[in-house]
Motif scaffolding. Structure first.
Motif, PDB file in Angstrom:
ATOM      1  N   UNK A  61     -23.397  -5.609  18.794  1.00  0.00           N
ATOM      2  CA  UNK A  61     -22.553  -4.700  18.223  1.00  0.00           C
ATOM      3  C   UNK A  61     -21.184  -3.874  19.886  1.00  0.00           C
TER       4      UNK A  61
ATOM      5  N   UNK B  70     -20.462  -6.230  21.392  1.00  0.00           N
ATOM      6  CA  UNK B  70     -19.541  -7.621  20.995  1.00  0.00           C
ATOM      7  C   UNK B  70     -18.308  -7.055  20.396  1.00  0.00           C
ATOM      8  N   UNK B  71     -18.517  -6.235  19.092  1.00  0.00           N
ATOM      9  CA  UNK B  71     -17.947  -6.238  18.540  1.00  0.00           C
ATOM     10  C   UNK B  71     -16.777  -5.543  18.726  1.00  0.00           C
ATOM     11  N   UNK B  72     -17.520  -4.030  19.339  1.00  0.00           N
ATOM     12  CA  UNK B  72     -16.097  -3.291  19.779  1.00  0.00           C
ATOM     13  C   UNK B  72     -15.274  -3.916  20.872  1.00  0.00           C
ATOM     14  N   UNK B  73     -15.302  -4.618  21.513  1.00  0.00           N
ATOM     15  CA  UNK B  73     -14.590  -6.028  21.715  1.00  0.00           C
ATOM     16  C   UNK B  73     -13.510  -6.179  21.382  1.00  0.00           C
ATOM     17  N   UNK B  74     -13.787  -6.779  20.249  1.00  0.00           N
ATOM     18  CA  UNK B  74     -13.064  -6.395  19.875  1.00  0.00           C
ATOM     19  C   UNK B  74     -12.429  -5.875  18.106  1.00  0.00           C
ATOM     20  N   UNK B  75     -12.407  -4.321  18.870  1.00  0.00           N
ATOM     21  CA  UNK B  75     -11.959  -3.594  18.174  1.00  0.00           C
ATOM     22  C   UNK B  75     -10.552  -3.663  17.820  1.00  0.00           C
ATOM     23  N   UNK B  76      -9.664  -3.432  18.455  1.00  0.00           N
ATOM     24  CA  UNK B  76      -7.889  -3.905  18.275  1.00  0.00           C
ATOM     25  C   UNK B  76      -7.678  -4.405  16.995  1.00  0.00           C
ATOM     26  N   UNK B  77      -9.075  -5.480  16.347  1.00  0.00           N
ATOM     27  CA  UNK B  77      -8.565  -5.862  15.456  1.00  0.00           C
ATOM     28  C   UNK B  77      -9.533  -5.663  13.508  1.00  0.00           C
ATOM     29  N   UNK B  78     -10.183  -4.415  14.701  1.00  0.00           N
ATOM     30  CA  UNK B  78     -10.597  -3.025  13.184  1.00  0.00           C
ATOM     31  C   UNK B  78     -10.068  -2.508  12.653  1.00  0.00           C
TER      32      UNK B  78
ATOM     33  N   UNK C 199     -13.375   0.618  10.009  1.00  0.00           N
ATOM     34  CA  UNK C 199     -14.298  -0.344  10.487  1.00  0.00           C
ATOM     35  C   UNK C 199     -14.821   0.467  11.808  1.00  0.00           C
ATOM     36  N   UNK C 200     -14.392   0.012  12.628  1.00  0.00           N
ATOM     37  CA  UNK C 200     -13.915   0.947  14.588  1.00  0.00           C
ATOM     38  C   UNK C 200     -15.540   2.048  13.975  1.00  0.00           C
TER      39      UNK C 200
ATOM     40  N   UNK D  12     -17.905   2.997  12.067  1.00  0.00           N
ATOM     41  CA  UNK D  12     -18.669   2.458  11.423  1.00  0.00           C
ATOM     42  C   UNK D  12     -19.396   1.589  12.812  1.00  0.00           C
TER      43      UNK D  12
END
Lengths: 189, 189
Positions: free
Chosen positions: A100, A102-110, A114-115, A117
DNA sequence: GAAGGCATGTAAATCGTTACATGATTTA
DNA sequence: TAAATCATGTAACGATTTACATGCCTTC
């Protein structure tokens, strides 16, 4: 003396606590250390054999009814190995794998949606662990041992805190604010 | 479409962030996601090959000077796979392996002295992670991306909180009190 | 008689770390 | 010129999960 592998560490400790079969060890792990130290049958049974071969535990078949059952206890060497590990000053290992985050780390691509969620998922994850711990809490409080209960409280403190932290990020996001949370209120002066 | 394996997840995200060689990805991982998602060369390089074979990334040799160097970028399929993962509603995985906590779990088998040292080790571990994060903090704050900074703050919140929690246990122990910490002051009313 | 709990195990696959091996370029 | 950094990779080992396979006992 070889250093104990990870699974051996739980096993020796659990046998010391009186959990003397593979099944019994696994059952306790699942309701106590699971949130910071898991173990599966696939690790447990082979490791029990290895420990017996190495003379750290002894096993005897002790069927209960027609059900076969192998009961283990610590040998002197096993006691010593357990104690040496517990008392060792080696920096204890600590590993976290948090998808979870890690996903936030890439949050700039969301997208914004999506973010939100992904943030909710993190909040829920910590809430979920907290709720699970709270369920076993009364049971842990009444045990004759004192320290398993302390680790439960550590888990509660950690997951409650992180659930609250993510909840705040979620709210800031919902209000359209910058998600960058300032330092924890307790930490500020 | 197969689900991305753990290493593939970091790789695709990091390439999206412009980290286009194995070395470059590893360098960023080590100063950013390491405290919640580590990766080694032994995982990275083989996985880069696999992802290229599967058509999620394309690589071209682009020596800088006489130094060989393979630069990757995402294909359309790779973009899609990354996005599908980021947006997926699957419960994200979360795994912790905390040897220090496991020792405390077996604390009933330790002497008072051994116990204090084990508690101190836990406090220091969290302090150490906090200090490491604080060192990279200014660097992360000034990046063009916003979310890596948020994950750094999450780490700071978590480890600062846990360091404080263990510090309190340590003090109670030093005063000869019962280590059972009551609920977090913030949580109480 | 079915479901659930007690009980033990293995095989395959996956995942991850560590150590090794190599070599060029840049900076102090 | 030595050290640090850029750069790529493999082999061996170790750790872990998942799925499968089996069978008895107790309770509903």
């Amino acid at each position: 003396m070889q250093t104990l592998n990870p699974t051996a560490r739980v096993i020796l400790g659990m046998i010391k606590l009186g959990r003397n079969t593979g099944y019994d060890i696994k059952s306790l792990v699942d309701v106590s250390t699971r949130h910071f130290w898991a173990a599966s049958y696939g690790q447990l049974y082979p490791e029990l054999k290895r420990l017996e071969q190495d003379g750290l535990i002894t096993g005897r078949d002790e069927p209960s009814g027609g059900r076969r059952r192998r009961v283990y206890e610590l040998t002197e060497d096993g006691e010593r190995a357990l104690h040496d590990w517990l008392a060792s000053d080696e920096k204890p290992s600590y590993e976290l794998r948090d998808e979870g985050l890690l996903k936030i780390f890439f949050g700039d691509s969301m997208s914004a949606d999506e973010l939100v969620r992904a943030v909710q998922a993190n909040r829920r994850l910590h809430e979920g662990v907290g709720a699970a711990l709270r369920e076993i809490e009364p049971h842990a409080r009444d045990a004759e041992t004192r320290f398993p209960y302390l680790t439960l409280q550590a888990g509660l403190a950690e997951h409650d805190h992180m659930a609250a932290w993510w909840r705040e990020v979620e709210e800031r996001l919902a209000r359209g604010e910058d998600p960058h949370v300032p330092a924890d209120p307790k930490e500020q002066q």
